[in-house]
Structures are given as C-alpha cells and as structure tokens.
Design a protein around this motif. Structure first.
Motif, PDB file in Angstrom:
ATOM      1  N   ASN A  61      -0.831  -0.520  -4.044  1.00 42.19           N
ATOM      2  CA  ASN A  61       0.216  -0.177  -5.004  1.00 42.19           C
ATOM      3  C   ASN A  61       0.341  -1.253  -6.075  1.00 42.19           C
ATOM      4  OD1 ASN A  61       1.650  -2.263  -3.847  1.00 42.19           O
ATOM      5  ND2 ASN A  61       3.082  -0.955  -2.766  1.00 42.19           N
ATOM      6  N   ARG A  62       1.371  -1.141  -6.895  1.00 41.59           N
ATOM      7  CA  ARG A  62       1.583  -2.070  -8.008  1.00 41.59           C
ATOM      8  C   ARG A  62       1.737  -3.502  -7.513  1.00 41.59           C
ATOM      9  NH1 ARG A  62       5.343  -0.830 -12.944  1.00 41.59           N
ATOM     10  NH2 ARG A  62       4.829   1.194 -12.112  1.00 41.59           N
ATOM     11  N   ASN A  63       2.487  -3.713  -6.432  1.00 38.10           N
ATOM     12  CA  ASN A  63       2.665  -5.071  -5.904  1.00 38.10           C
ATOM     13  C   ASN A  63       1.331  -5.688  -5.502  1.00 38.10           C
ATOM     14  OD1 ASN A  63       5.452  -4.935  -6.192  1.00 38.10           O
ATOM     15  ND2 ASN A  63       5.749  -4.114  -4.133  1.00 38.10           N
ATOM     16  N   CYS A  64       0.481  -4.909  -4.888  1.00 41.45           N
ATOM     17  CA  CYS A  64      -0.842  -5.386  -4.487  1.00 41.45           C
ATOM     18  C   CYS A  64      -1.671  -5.737  -5.727  1.00 41.45           C
ATOM     19  CB  CYS A  64      -1.542  -4.335  -3.636  1.00 41.45           C
ATOM     20  SG  CYS A  64      -3.085  -4.887  -2.906  1.00 41.45           S
ATOM     21  N   HIS A  71       5.494  14.305  -4.675  1.00 37.50           N
ATOM     22  CA  HIS A  71       4.745  13.044  -4.650  1.00 37.50           C
ATOM     23  C   HIS A  71       3.544  13.163  -3.734  1.00 37.50           C
ATOM     24  CE1 HIS A  71       7.451  10.592  -7.069  1.00 37.50           C
ATOM     25  NE2 HIS A  71       8.460  11.227  -6.503  1.00 37.50           N
ATOM     26  N   TYR A  98       0.836  -1.195   0.000  1.00 36.98           N
ATOM     27  CA  TYR A  98       0.000   0.000   0.000  1.00 36.98           C
ATOM     28  C   TYR A  98       0.873   1.247   0.000  1.00 36.98           C
ATOM     29  CZ  TYR A  98      -3.769  -3.181   0.942  1.00 36.98           C
ATOM     30  OH  TYR A  98      -4.656  -4.213   0.839  1.00 36.98           O
ATOM     31  N   ASP A  99       0.397   2.282  -0.686  1.00 38.90           N
ATOM     32  CA  ASP A  99       1.107   3.547  -0.731  1.00 38.90           C
ATOM     33  C   ASP A  99       1.082   4.173   0.656  1.00 38.90           C
ATOM     34  OD1 ASP A  99       2.243   5.860  -2.379  1.00 38.90           O
ATOM     35  OD2 ASP A  99       0.557   6.794  -1.326  1.00 38.90           O
TER      36      ASP A  99
END
Length: 177
Positions: free
Chosen positions: A136-139, A177, A128-129
């Motif tokens: 996030n991308r991994n999730c 960001h 999670y960010d």
C-alpha cells in the motif's frame, strides 16, 4: 523460617511462564526452574548438563557469546532467536542473561511467539492491502525513502513514475472496493 521462605520463593519462580537456567561462567548448567508440571524435576537434576541439551544449536552459540559478555561487563544482555517445532511451526524466544556476583549468570528463556505473530500481523495490516495483499501507500513511502537515503552518498540518479487511473472512484462506487 528459612525453609518457609525458600518454599515461597520457589513457588513464585515456578509460577513464572519462563524457564530459568542458572549457568556457571563456563556455560555449564547448574540448575533449572520451569513452569511445566510435565517437565518439573528437582532444580539440581540438570547440574552439569550441557546448555545444548536445553537450547537449539544456534541459540546455544549466541547464549555462550552473550554469557561471556554479561559476566565480563557485569551488565544484562539479551537476544531473540527462532526455532521450528515438530509441526514445522516457527517459534520465537527471547533470552536474557543476568550476571550474578559470583561470575555465574541467570538465563531467562521466554516464549515470545504470540507477540512476534501479532507484530507480523500489524506490519501486514499497516503495509499491505488486506484484499489484494499488494503493497500500500505506506509501504511505497517507506521503500521510497529507504531507496533515496541509500542512493544519496552514491549520487546516483533515480526515476519515480506515478500513474493515475481516471474515474477510479466510479469503479469503487459501483463495484465496491
């Protein structure tokens, strides 16, 4: 010499952070050794105490199931359970049952709350960010692979949409960001 040896062994056992509970084959408590000075009492003072007095209800049922498995198979078994304390904080415990030659078992109760909280934090950081708490991308990859593998035997169709924001790098560079 025997008295001296027993005193050394007891001192080592009491130095462990775990609660050690000796159970008979039926699940009755024979003795307890624990670290806390506030709770220290002679090990035999717990004799014939029901296990429910030392473990929460759901954990007691699991412990008794694992006890019968450990005693009959002669192999160590273990499980993890969670419980809430007085302040409604979740605590996690690991229980290991070591069968003994006399068909009794040693139950080792260890508080693993710090380890579980660290695992949860690592999972949160990995999937999670940190700023938005969005996946996030991994999730995304993990859930996508899981969905694809679960659909394969059913031969279901699926749709994957990908969105791209043009010039998003410029937003990150100017606003951060």
């Amino acid at each position: 010499e025997l008295t001296s040896s027993e005193a050394r062994n007891r001192a080592m056992l009491e130095a462990l952070p775990d609660r050690l509970i000796m159970l008979d084959q039926a699940g009755s408590v024979r003795s307890v050794i624990e670290q806390s000075d506030a709770q220290r009492s002679p090990p035999d003072s717990y004799a014939d105490t029901p296990l429910e007095a030392l473990l929460p209800g759901t954990a007691t049922a699991l412990a008794l199931d694992h006890l019968s498995t450990a005693v009959t198979s002669g192999k160590e078994t273990s499980f993890v359970f969670s419980d809430r304390d007085e302040s409604e904080q979740t605590r996690y415990f690991e229980v290991r049952l070591l069968p003994q030659p006399d068909r009794s078992a040693l139950l080792i109760l260890r508080n693993i709350t710090p380890r579980k909280l660290a695992e949860q934090k690592i999972h949160q950081l990995a999937f999670y960010d940190e700023l938005t708490l969005l996946p996030n991308r991994n999730c995304f990859i993990q859930h996508s692979e899981s969905a694809l593998h679960s659909r394969k035997p059913l031969r279901e169709r699926y749709l994957l949409c990908r969105f791209n924001l043009d010039h998003f790098k410029r937003i990150n560079d100017t606003l951060g960001h």
